[in-house]
Design an enzyme around this catalytic site. Structure first.
Site, PDB file in Angstrom:
ATOM      1  N   GLY A  99      68.120  25.360  -2.753  1.00 10.94           N
ATOM      2  CA  GLY A  99      67.958  25.161  -4.189  1.00 10.94           C
ATOM      3  C   GLY A  99      67.124  26.247  -4.837  1.00 10.94           C
ATOM      4  O   GLY A  99      67.138  26.427  -6.053  1.00 10.94           O
ATOM      5  N   ARG A 100      66.347  26.934  -4.005  1.00  8.14           N
ATOM      6  CA  ARG A 100      65.543  28.039  -4.558  1.00  8.14           C
ATOM      7  C   ARG A 100      65.508  29.194  -3.563  1.00  8.14           C
ATOM      8  O   ARG A 100      64.486  29.844  -3.388  1.00  8.14           O
ATOM      9  CB  ARG A 100      64.127  27.566  -4.872  1.00  8.14           C
ATOM     10  CG  ARG A 100      63.482  26.951  -3.676  1.00  8.14           C
ATOM     11  CD  ARG A 100      62.014  26.991  -3.710  1.00  8.14           C
ATOM     12  NE  ARG A 100      61.558  26.081  -2.659  1.00  8.14           N
ATOM     13  CZ  ARG A 100      60.340  25.712  -2.487  1.00  8.14           C
ATOM     14  NH1 ARG A 100      59.415  26.163  -3.287  1.00  8.14           N
ATOM     15  NH2 ARG A 100      60.001  24.896  -1.524  1.00  8.14           N
ATOM     16  N   LYS A 120      63.533  34.058  -1.651  1.00  9.78           N
ATOM     17  CA  LYS A 120      63.082  32.692  -1.912  1.00  9.78           C
ATOM     18  C   LYS A 120      62.405  32.692  -3.282  1.00  9.78           C
ATOM     19  O   LYS A 120      61.382  33.342  -3.464  1.00  9.78           O
ATOM     20  CB  LYS A 120      62.104  32.269  -0.805  1.00  9.78           C
ATOM     21  CG  LYS A 120      61.872  30.780  -0.735  1.00  9.78           C
ATOM     22  CD  LYS A 120      61.119  30.417   0.528  1.00  9.78           C
ATOM     23  CE  LYS A 120      60.612  28.985   0.451  1.00  9.78           C
ATOM     24  NZ  LYS A 120      59.750  28.664   1.602  1.00  9.78           N
ATOM     25  N   ASP A 132      63.960  24.501 -10.759  1.00 11.53           N
ATOM     26  CA  ASP A 132      64.203  25.751 -11.483  1.00 11.53           C
ATOM     27  C   ASP A 132      64.608  26.904 -10.567  1.00 11.53           C
ATOM     28  O   ASP A 132      64.866  28.020 -11.049  1.00 11.53           O
ATOM     29  CB  ASP A 132      62.959  26.141 -12.302  1.00 11.53           C
ATOM     30  CG  ASP A 132      61.731  26.338 -11.419  1.00 11.53           C
ATOM     31  OD1 ASP A 132      61.853  26.218 -10.181  1.00 11.53           O
ATOM     32  OD2 ASP A 132      60.643  26.601 -11.965  1.00 11.53           O
ATOM     33  N   GLY A 133      64.625  26.644  -9.263  1.00  7.80           N
ATOM     34  CA  GLY A 133      65.017  27.710  -8.338  1.00  7.80           C
ATOM     35  C   GLY A 133      63.980  28.799  -8.188  1.00  7.80           C
ATOM     36  O   GLY A 133      64.238  29.847  -7.596  1.00  7.80           O
ATOM     37  N   ASP A 259      65.302  19.403   7.708  1.00  3.55           N
ATOM     38  CA  ASP A 259      65.805  20.614   7.054  1.00  3.55           C
ATOM     39  C   ASP A 259      64.838  21.780   7.230  1.00  3.55           C
ATOM     40  O   ASP A 259      65.149  22.910   6.842  1.00  3.55           O
ATOM     41  CB  ASP A 259      66.063  20.364   5.559  1.00  3.55           C
ATOM     42  CG  ASP A 259      64.837  19.815   4.844  1.00  3.55           C
ATOM     43  OD1 ASP A 259      64.307  18.793   5.300  1.00  3.55           O
ATOM     44  OD2 ASP A 259      64.413  20.411   3.849  1.00  3.55           O
TER      45      ASP A 259
HETATM   46  P1  AMP Z   1      61.295  22.668   0.898  1.00  2.98           P
HETATM   47  O1  AMP Z   1      60.149  21.897   0.395  1.00  2.98           O
HETATM   48  O2  AMP Z   1      61.153  24.143   0.715  1.00  2.98           O
HETATM   49  O3  AMP Z   1      61.654  22.355   2.317  1.00  2.98           O
HETATM   50  O4  AMP Z   1      62.531  22.270  -0.018  1.00  2.98           O
HETATM   51  C1  AMP Z   1      63.182  21.032   0.041  1.00  2.98           C
HETATM   52  C2  AMP Z   1      64.395  21.065  -0.842  1.00  2.98           C
HETATM   53  O5  AMP Z   1      64.035  21.143  -2.230  1.00  2.98           O
HETATM   54  C3  AMP Z   1      65.330  22.234  -0.592  1.00  2.98           C
HETATM   55  O6  AMP Z   1      66.651  21.803  -0.798  1.00  2.98           O
HETATM   56  C4  AMP Z   1      64.912  23.206  -1.672  1.00  2.98           C
HETATM   57  O7  AMP Z   1      65.923  24.127  -1.976  1.00  2.98           O
HETATM   58  C5  AMP Z   1      64.626  22.282  -2.830  1.00  2.98           C
HETATM   59  N1  AMP Z   1      63.681  22.888  -3.794  1.00  2.98           N
HETATM   60  C6  AMP Z   1      62.361  23.033  -3.631  1.00  2.98           C
HETATM   61  N2  AMP Z   1      61.798  23.623  -4.706  1.00  2.98           N
HETATM   62  C7  AMP Z   1      62.787  23.882  -5.572  1.00  2.98           C
HETATM   63  C8  AMP Z   1      62.854  24.488  -6.866  1.00  2.98           C
HETATM   64  N3  AMP Z   1      61.774  24.963  -7.475  1.00  2.98           N
HETATM   65  N4  AMP Z   1      64.061  24.582  -7.451  1.00  2.98           N
HETATM   66  C9  AMP Z   1      65.161  24.106  -6.858  1.00  2.98           C
HETATM   67  N5  AMP Z   1      65.168  23.523  -5.643  1.00  2.98           N
HETATM   68  C10 AMP Z   1      63.999  23.402  -4.993  1.00  2.98           C
HETATM   69 MG    MG Z   2      62.773  23.733   3.366  1.00  4.02          MG
END
Ligand code: AMP
Ligand code: MG
Length: 501
Positions: A99-100, A120, A132-133, A259
């Site tokens: 997602g980001r 990232k 917001d990615g 994940d």
């Molecule tokens: P993480 O905490 O990095 O393991 O992310 C968990 C999930 O949330 C993943 O699918 C990420 O891509 C999504 N995600 C985290 N932060 C964002 C963000 N700011 N925008 C879009 N997706 C996000």
């Molecule tokens: Mg992750």
């Protein structure tokens, strides 16, 4: 005379991409380009890693802001967001995905290894849900510092190739500077990638993904009678070793969702991660881990739990007969504990300077950990000062000072010396060997927080630079940098770390 203008090199950035993931079936990812940013600025280029990847360092110093911000997609890239699912704190989410993060592509490094190059924080993708990615500067710096420190410690990990600020704010609880980290990984396949397809009943894709993962990371299993089972066992063994090695340096991942567990066996996703200061097996830093699911000493068990989820996705590939397949899966998962324990104990033996093994070693290690816990001794300093004590008995004073009282540790020291005396090893050589496994420098949380605060509040990156430099040589005594060995003063202590969202 014919003055032909010099022709520009075909690919100025000289990434020789070969994008194998992009050649997989279309349900594996979504093609998406980074969203350009206003005013990118290169904080840091990892010159050593760039060299390893065969990239042109001078060009990247000059053009890196544009490339690592996603403003200019280098020739040969095929940007995409990967699809994956995952158990987050035990709850299954059938669709997460990048997602980001956007995978630019893969390059073959100087040693012939295929490596993913991923941005990232480059903007939204079809998997962004309501996000917001983007990434804020703090988490980008944390990922850079900690992943590079893990690499220097010798622990399998994704790497950081570059960090940029975007020149755009991101909106969290506060308004923060936006940033992007370029991550380099053996691959970005996760347990959750298998779960994504298994949850949809798409076994053809599970099999295609397994075949791809085998080709990329475990080609040796192809010759086995049951290659998918052998693949599963190989992933299990790598994760068992990885988690043992985390414990050896006091690392708490903080968000070991499925994940965030790689198929390659690399550490990934440095969100609310932190290193122990005081030794406490129940220690949790993550602000979102309310029940201590991912506490320091819970990590081996959680690793096994995650690997059970991986087994569930692969079980139909183990045997045509379901009963047999489940039995094979259970047996394979059952081996995890012993593999973990062997790696953990061998590493702990090395940490206390043993070169042979005896039955009582586990008790000796446990007794030290118990004393450390009771005295709230600093994890890293304890083992470093013990290393000094092995070479030079007078160094014992500094070691003992970490404990509440001489009575708290003198009996253990006597047992330890007695155990050492049964090995034929020169004290100086033993101290050297111990220092090669017991770091002097880890990226301590308070140092990370100070570096993030200076960068975020004052655009001052000097603390970040210093921390990266010091932790690049964790096992060397670095005169002049002893302050970086010190645990936090009470007012510097960091109790909570936050996810990189
Ligand atoms: P993480 O905490 O990095 O393991 O992310 C968990 C999930 O949330 C993943 O699918 C990420 O891509 C999504 N995600 C985290 N932060 C964002 C963000 N700011 N925008 C879009 N997706 C996000
Ligand atoms: Mg992750």
């Amino acid at each position: 005379m014919n003055y032909a203008p010099p022709s520009p090199p075909a690919n100025l950035e000289a990434f020789s991409f070969d994008n194998s993931y992009a050649r997989l079936p279309q349900q594996f990812f979504a093609r998406v380009a980074p969203t350009p940013v206003a005013e990118p600025w290169l904080i840091k280029l990892n010159r050593q890693l760039a060299g390893e990847l065969g990239l042109d360092v001078e060009t990247l110093e000059r053009e890196g802001a544009q490339i690592f911000s996603g403003n200019r997609v280098p020739e040969g890239a095929d940007p995409l967001a990967m699809a994956y699912a995952g158990h987050q704190f035990g709850t299954f989410v059938p669709q997460l995905g990048d997602g980001r993060a956007i995978l630019l592509g893969e390059v073959i490094d100087r040693s012939g290894q295929r490596r993913d190059i991923q941005l990232k924080g480059p903007g939204q993708t079809p998997f962004s849900r309501r996000g917001d990615g983007r990434a804020a500067l703090g988490p980008v710096l944390r990922e850079y510092i900690v992943s590079e420190a893990m690499f220097a410690l010798g622990i399998p990990t994704t790497r950081a190739l570059a960090a940029v600020v975007t020149g755009q704010p991101v909106y969290r609880e506060q308004i923060l500077p936006g940033a992007i980290v370029t991550r380099v990984a053996a691959s970005h396949m996760r347990v959750g990638t298998f779960q994504f397809f298994a949850a949809r009943g798409d076994m053809a894709s599970v099999k295609a993904l397994a075949d791809y993962a085998i080709e990329r990371h475990y080609p040796e299993v192809k010759d086995e009678a049951r290659p998918y089972l052998a693949f599963y066992k190989a992933v299990t063994a790598r994760q068992a070793e990885l988690i043992a090695r985390w414990l050896h340096v006091g690392f708490i991942h903080g968000v070991m969702n499925t994940d965030n567990m790689t198929i390659s066996g690399e550490t990934i996703d440095f969100g609310p991660c932190a290193f122990l200061d005081v030794y406490d097996p129940k220690k949790v830093f993550s602000s979102i881990d309310q029940f201590g699911r991912y506490a320091y000493a819970s990590q081996p068990g959680i690793g096994q739990w995650n690997l059970a989820r991986l087994a569930e996705t692969l079980v139909p590939l183990f045997d045509e007969d379901e009963g047999t397949a489940v039995e094979l899966a259970n047996d394979a998962l059952g081996e995890y504990g012993a593999i973990f324990q062997r790696h953990w104990l061998n590493g702990m033996r090395a940490k206390i300077g043993l070169v042979t093994s005896e039955d009582g070693d586990l008790d000796l290690v446990q007794a030290l950990l118990t004393a450390m816990h009771q005295s709230e001794a600093d994890f890293t300093l304890t083992f470093r000062r013990l290393s000094d004590s092995a070479g030079e008995p007078t160094a014992e004073t500094a070691f003992k000072a970490l404990f509440a009282s001489p009575e708290a540790i003198d009996p253990w020291l006597r047992d330890w010396r007695a155990r050492l005396s049964r090995e034929d090893k020169d004290p100086a050589a033993r101290a050297t060997a111990m220092k090669a496994v017991n770091p002097a420098y880890i990226p301590r949380n308070h140092r990370i927080e100070q570096a993030i605060a200076a960068a975020t509040e004052d655009a001052d990156f000097s603390l970040f630079e210093a921390l990266v430099d010091v932790t690049a040589r964790p096992y060397d005594d670095q005169p002049g940098f002893s302050a970086y060995q010190a645990p936090p003063e009470p007012e510097e202590e960091v109790q909570r770390t936050f996810c990189g969202t």
